[in-house]
Design an enzyme around this catalytic site. Structure first.
Site, mmCIF file in Angstrom:
data_model
loop_
_atom_site.group_PDB
_atom_site.id
_atom_site.type_symbol
_atom_site.label_atom_id
_atom_site.label_comp_id
_atom_site.label_asym_id
_atom_site.label_seq_id
_atom_site.Cartn_x
_atom_site.Cartn_y
_atom_site.Cartn_z
ATOM 1 N N SER A 56 24.971 -39.195 -37.951
ATOM 2 C CA SER A 56 24.013 -39.207 -36.969
ATOM 3 C C SER A 56 22.857 -38.438 -36.950
ATOM 4 C CB SER A 56 24.842 -39.040 -35.612
ATOM 5 O OG SER A 56 25.001 -37.468 -35.610
ATOM 6 N N LYS A 106 22.287 -32.290 -32.956
ATOM 7 C CA LYS A 106 21.272 -33.273 -32.541
ATOM 8 C C LYS A 106 19.825 -32.445 -32.546
ATOM 9 C CE LYS A 106 24.216 -36.595 -31.606
ATOM 10 N NZ LYS A 106 24.646 -37.328 -32.522
#
Length: 194
Positions: A56, A106
């Protein structure tokens, strides 16, 4: 008598100089316990290693990369746009079955009081398009403008089209942040700051 006293004194000195096996074991155990306590304190309050299990954050971080997550700087300032944070999943992810101890990683896209949107394959902060030379590819989704509340963030993976992030589940509470990813130490051919 004086000779016996001298011999007895010499034996006492030798016994004081040579630690017994039990004293050596005690000393070694003390060192081990102190080392473990220091390591635990460092891992809990200063920094810890983390493993990257998904793509990701590709291309910035790849599956199998190992990074150092520092935990001190957010005592002095809030996370800012562009920083890569490691965090515990918020309630909306835990409701979907993610464990509370399962860390995510993230990039911070929106801070408090910012308005974030995605349109025409570009992420906007208010009316300003973000320059994102670190992403794998432009996002192929739309996100209507949302204002970030004071104690929350919007976070997204660099692999925008393959990331379970704020565009899916919403805001990240600041209290969920574990720390900031600062340094990749594995693999050796990609060692460096992130």
């Amino acid at each position: 008598m004086a000779t016996e006293d001298r011999q007895l004194g010499a034996e006492v000195e030798q016994n004081q100089e040579k630690p017994t096996l039990w004293r050596q074991i005690q000393s070694n155990l003390t060192i081990i316990v102190l080392a473990l306590a220091i390591a635990l304190l460092i891992r809990t309050f200063i920094a810890e290693p983390r493993y990257i299990p998904s793509d990701s954050m590709y291309p910035t971080l790849e599956v199998g990369d190992r990074v150092v997550v520092e935990k001190v700087s957010y005592f002095f300032h809030q996370p800012t746009q562009g920083e890569i944070v490691v965090f515990e999943p918020p309630q909306q992810l835990q409701a979907l079955g993610y464990r509370p101890d399962q860390a995510f990683i993230k990039r911070v896209i929106g801070e408090s009081e910012h308005t974030i949107s995605v349109k025409n394959h570009v992420v906007y902060d208010g009316d300003r398009p973000l320059v994102e030379d670190y992403i794998a590819e432009a996002p192929d989704y739309e996100l209507h403008p949302i204002s970030v509340p004071g104690d929350r963030l919007i976070v997204m993976g660099d692999n925008r089209n393959n990331s379970n992030d704020s565009h899916i589940w919403g805001f990240l509470p600041r209290k969920n942040i574990i720390g900031r990813a600062v340094f990749r130490f594995w693999p050796l051919n990609r060692i460096g700051w992130v």
